[in-house]
Design a protein around this motif. Structure first.
Motif, PDB file in Angstrom:
ATOM      1  N   TYR A 141      -7.502   7.677  34.668  1.00 44.19           N
ATOM      2  CA  TYR A 141      -8.552   8.435  35.325  1.00 44.19           C
ATOM      3  C   TYR A 141      -9.521   7.435  35.955  1.00 44.19           C
ATOM      4  N   PRO A 142      -9.615   7.418  37.298  1.00 44.73           N
ATOM      5  CA  PRO A 142     -10.424   6.406  37.981  1.00 44.73           C
ATOM      6  C   PRO A 142     -11.840   6.249  37.426  1.00 44.73           C
ATOM      7  N   LYS A 143     -12.475   7.363  37.059  1.00 41.38           N
ATOM      8  CA  LYS A 143     -13.865   7.280  36.605  1.00 41.38           C
ATOM      9  C   LYS A 143     -14.010   6.600  35.251  1.00 41.38           C
ATOM     10  N   GLU A 144     -12.902   6.424  34.532  1.00 43.10           N
ATOM     11  CA  GLU A 144     -12.958   5.762  33.231  1.00 43.10           C
ATOM     12  C   GLU A 144     -12.817   4.247  33.338  1.00 43.10           C
ATOM     13  N   LEU A 145     -12.557   3.736  34.551  1.00 46.05           N
ATOM     14  CA  LEU A 145     -12.387   2.301  34.759  1.00 46.05           C
ATOM     15  C   LEU A 145     -13.603   1.711  35.453  1.00 46.05           C
ATOM     16  N   SER A 146     -13.808   0.424  35.239  1.00 50.76           N
ATOM     17  CA  SER A 146     -14.818  -0.276  36.027  1.00 50.76           C
ATOM     18  C   SER A 146     -14.295  -0.403  37.445  1.00 50.76           C
ATOM     19  N   VAL A 147     -15.182  -0.622  38.397  1.00 48.15           N
ATOM     20  CA  VAL A 147     -14.763  -0.742  39.796  1.00 48.15           C
ATOM     21  C   VAL A 147     -13.790  -1.906  39.985  1.00 48.15           C
ATOM     22  N   PRO A 148     -14.036  -3.093  39.390  1.00 47.70           N
ATOM     23  CA  PRO A 148     -13.054  -4.177  39.553  1.00 47.70           C
ATOM     24  C   PRO A 148     -11.675  -3.815  39.008  1.00 47.70           C
ATOM     25  N   GLU A 149     -11.618  -3.122  37.873  1.00 48.16           N
ATOM     26  CA  GLU A 149     -10.332  -2.723  37.298  1.00 48.16           C
ATOM     27  C   GLU A 149      -9.611  -1.731  38.209  1.00 48.16           C
ATOM     28  N   LEU A 150     -10.368  -0.775  38.736  1.00 50.18           N
ATOM     29  CA  LEU A 150      -9.781   0.223  39.620  1.00 50.18           C
ATOM     30  C   LEU A 150      -9.318  -0.422  40.925  1.00 50.18           C
ATOM     31  N   GLN A 151     -10.137  -1.310  41.456  1.00 52.44           N
ATOM     32  CA  GLN A 151      -9.791  -1.992  42.696  1.00 52.44           C
ATOM     33  C   GLN A 151      -8.496  -2.790  42.543  1.00 52.44           C
ATOM     34  N   ALA A 152      -8.330  -3.449  41.398  1.00 56.29           N
ATOM     35  CA  ALA A 152      -7.113  -4.229  41.158  1.00 56.29           C
ATOM     36  C   ALA A 152      -5.873  -3.342  41.160  1.00 56.29           C
ATOM     37  N   ILE A 153      -5.973  -2.158  40.572  1.00 58.46           N
ATOM     38  CA  ILE A 153      -4.840  -1.230  40.545  1.00 58.46           C
ATOM     39  C   ILE A 153      -4.538  -0.719  41.949  1.00 58.46           C
ATOM     40  N   LEU A 154      -5.565  -0.311  42.661  1.00 56.95           N
ATOM     41  CA  LEU A 154      -5.379   0.237  44.006  1.00 56.95           C
ATOM     42  C   LEU A 154      -4.765  -0.795  44.947  1.00 56.95           C
ATOM     43  N   GLN A 155      -5.306  -2.007  44.938  1.00 55.65           N
ATOM     44  CA  GLN A 155      -4.804  -3.032  45.848  1.00 55.65           C
ATOM     45  C   GLN A 155      -3.431  -3.535  45.431  1.00 55.65           C
ATOM     46  N   GLY A 156      -3.138  -3.475  44.138  1.00 58.81           N
ATOM     47  CA  GLY A 156      -1.820  -3.873  43.685  1.00 58.81           C
ATOM     48  C   GLY A 156      -0.757  -2.851  44.026  1.00 58.81           C
ATOM     49  N   ALA A 157      -1.129  -1.577  44.006  1.00 63.97           N
ATOM     50  CA  ALA A 157      -0.158  -0.507  44.238  1.00 63.97           C
ATOM     51  C   ALA A 157       0.006  -0.158  45.713  1.00 63.97           C
ATOM     52  N   VAL A 158      -1.095  -0.092  46.451  1.00 64.42           N
ATOM     53  CA  VAL A 158      -1.030   0.252  47.872  1.00 64.42           C
ATOM     54  C   VAL A 158      -0.776  -1.028  48.652  1.00 64.42           C
ATOM     55  N   ALA A 159       0.489  -1.412  48.738  1.00 64.24           N
ATOM     56  CA  ALA A 159       0.840  -2.704  49.296  1.00 64.24           C
ATOM     57  C   ALA A 159       2.287  -2.680  49.776  1.00 64.24           C
ATOM     58  N   PRO A 160       2.633  -3.492  50.770  1.00 65.28           N
ATOM     59  CA  PRO A 160       1.749  -4.426  51.471  1.00 65.28           C
ATOM     60  C   PRO A 160       0.881  -3.700  52.495  1.00 65.28           C
ATOM     61  N   ARG A 161      -0.254  -4.295  52.799  1.00 68.81           N
ATOM     62  CA  ARG A 161      -1.177  -3.703  53.758  1.00 68.81           C
ATOM     63  C   ARG A 161      -1.317  -4.631  54.968  1.00 68.81           C
ATOM     64  N   PRO A 162      -1.307  -4.083  56.187  1.00 68.93           N
ATOM     65  CA  PRO A 162      -1.539  -4.919  57.362  1.00 68.93           C
ATOM     66  C   PRO A 162      -2.962  -5.478  57.334  1.00 68.93           C
ATOM     67  N   ILE A 163      -3.170  -6.535  58.070  1.00 68.95           N
ATOM     68  CA  ILE A 163      -4.466  -7.225  58.049  1.00 68.95           C
ATOM     69  C   ILE A 163      -5.104  -7.180  59.433  1.00 68.95           C
ATOM     70  N   SER A 218     -15.656  -3.089  53.144  1.00 67.60           N
ATOM     71  CA  SER A 218     -16.273  -2.436  51.980  1.00 67.60           C
ATOM     72  C   SER A 218     -17.511  -3.184  51.502  1.00 67.60           C
ATOM     73  N   ARG A 219     -18.369  -2.470  50.810  1.00 65.99           N
ATOM     74  CA  ARG A 219     -19.506  -3.112  50.159  1.00 65.99           C
ATOM     75  C   ARG A 219     -18.969  -3.978  49.027  1.00 65.99           C
ATOM     76  N   ARG A 220     -19.565  -5.135  48.819  1.00 69.75           N
ATOM     77  CA  ARG A 220     -19.085  -6.047  47.781  1.00 69.75           C
ATOM     78  C   ARG A 220     -19.240  -5.415  46.402  1.00 69.75           C
ATOM     79  N   VAL A 221     -18.199  -5.562  45.597  1.00 67.92           N
ATOM     80  CA  VAL A 221     -18.204  -4.957  44.268  1.00 67.92           C
ATOM     81  C   VAL A 221     -19.247  -5.608  43.371  1.00 67.92           C
ATOM     82  N   ARG A 222     -19.342  -6.926  43.440  1.00 69.07           N
ATOM     83  CA  ARG A 222     -20.178  -7.644  42.469  1.00 69.07           C
ATOM     84  C   ARG A 222     -21.670  -7.418  42.633  1.00 69.07           C
ATOM     85  N   ASP A 223     -22.150  -7.224  43.883  1.00 70.00           N
ATOM     86  CA  ASP A 223     -23.601  -7.096  44.067  1.00 70.00           C
ATOM     87  C   ASP A 223     -23.998  -6.016  45.074  1.00 70.00           C
TER      88      ASP A 223
END
Length: 297
Positions: A5-27, A62-67
């Motif tokens: 459930y996305p809301k149960e994860l921190s943003v960095p954890e969720l981002q890692a899953i999304l970017q790992g799964a939705v791939a490869p992505r054009p640049i 995107s807005r930076r996750v860390r700050d």
């Protein structure tokens, strides 16, 4: 399956899953400029083509996750709604990566990455001379998707001029994927590139009406040899070979020999038929594969 459930994860954890799964992505290697004339060059893998008429590309700084800060690219297109989006070949991937460094505002990434800035024809930001493809775009709209760290900002761009390097075109003037040699983004530090082994073609069922997997005989559909991809290719034909064609193929030496060899072993007969058909399917010989599969012992 692991359920998340996305809301149960921190943003960095969720981002890692999304970017790992939705791939490869054009640049999108995006060149922008602010009102003072300061240029920025940065890559974004939240990017794709969304329309041909009008020609629309969308990328998301995107807005930076860390700050929760915004990127210079976003700030620039808000001031000057123009951008040049480049497609990057493997020969530029390291320079592109270097340009993604978060240099202070005012630092020229063209210079830091060792790339050549040349004037665009219709927009203010310069384009990368070394890039094989450059899309000069006007920004039609910027849509914010949220205010928190990691939130995207859809930059909706209309292409108004295209530059293609002659070296990436084939004899018909069409882009050759081998010559373009584009790179794509995955999760973490991972990228991908085109190799001869990674390219394949699948006929699109746009004109023909495929019979569908549901119309494949059970003996074939439930095969332990054929994969879902194999069945999908079989179901993409408009009609099966005729009974006469199947009977004619039954007279070939290969089928006659197999019938002699397996006349007392129907299980091995099917196994060999399906393995042979699988080889033909993966070689693109769909009609032949059907003739094989429809043989009877």
């Amino acid at each position: 399956m692991k359920t998340i459930y996305p809301k149960e994860l921190s943003v960095p954890e969720l981002q890692a899953i999304l970017q790992g799964a939705v791939a490869p992505r054009p640049i999108a290697f995006a060149s922008t400029i602010n009102k003072e004339g300061t240029v920025n060059l940065s890559p974004f893998s939240f990017f794709n083509l969304f329309s041909a008429n009008p020609p629309i590309l969308i990328f998301s700084p995107s807005r930076r996750v860390r700050d929760n800060t915004t990127k210079h690219t976003l700030e620039n297109v808000l001031e000057v709604p123009e951008v040049v989006i480049h497609i990057v070949g493997f020969d530029l991937v390291e320079q592109m990566s270097l340009a993604s460094t978060e240099y202070p505002k005012g630092v020229n990434e063209f210079e830091k990455a060792g790339l050549t800035a040349v004037a665009s024809d219709l927009v203010s930001p310069p384009r990368v001379k070394e890039a094989p493809v450059a899309f000069e775009c006007k920004v039609n709209e910027i849509k914010s998707l949220g205010e928190g760290g990691g939130a995207g900002n859809l930059v909706i761009c209309e292409v108004i001029r295209i530059h293609l390097a002659e070296r990436i075109l084939d004899q018909k003037g069409v882009i050759d994927p081998y010559k373009l040699d584009p790179v794509a983004r995955l999760g973490g530090n991972w990228y991908s590139k085109i190799t001869p082994d990674s390219l394949f073609q699948i006929p699109k069922p746009l004109i023909t009406l495929g019979i569908g997997v549901d119309q494949i005989p059970d003996e074939i559909r439930n095969s332990p040899v054929l994969t879902g991809n194999n069945l999908g290719r079989l179901g993409n034909v408009e009609h099966l070979p005729t009974e006469a064609e199947v009977m004619l193929f039954a007279q070939t030496e290969e089928i006659k020999e197999m019938k002699k060899r397996f006349h007392l072993d129907p299980e091995s007969w099917l196994d060999h038929l399906h393995r042979w058909a699988k080889e033909e399917l993966e070689a693109g010989n769909v009609e032949l594969a059907w003739k094989i599969l429809l043989q009877k012992l």
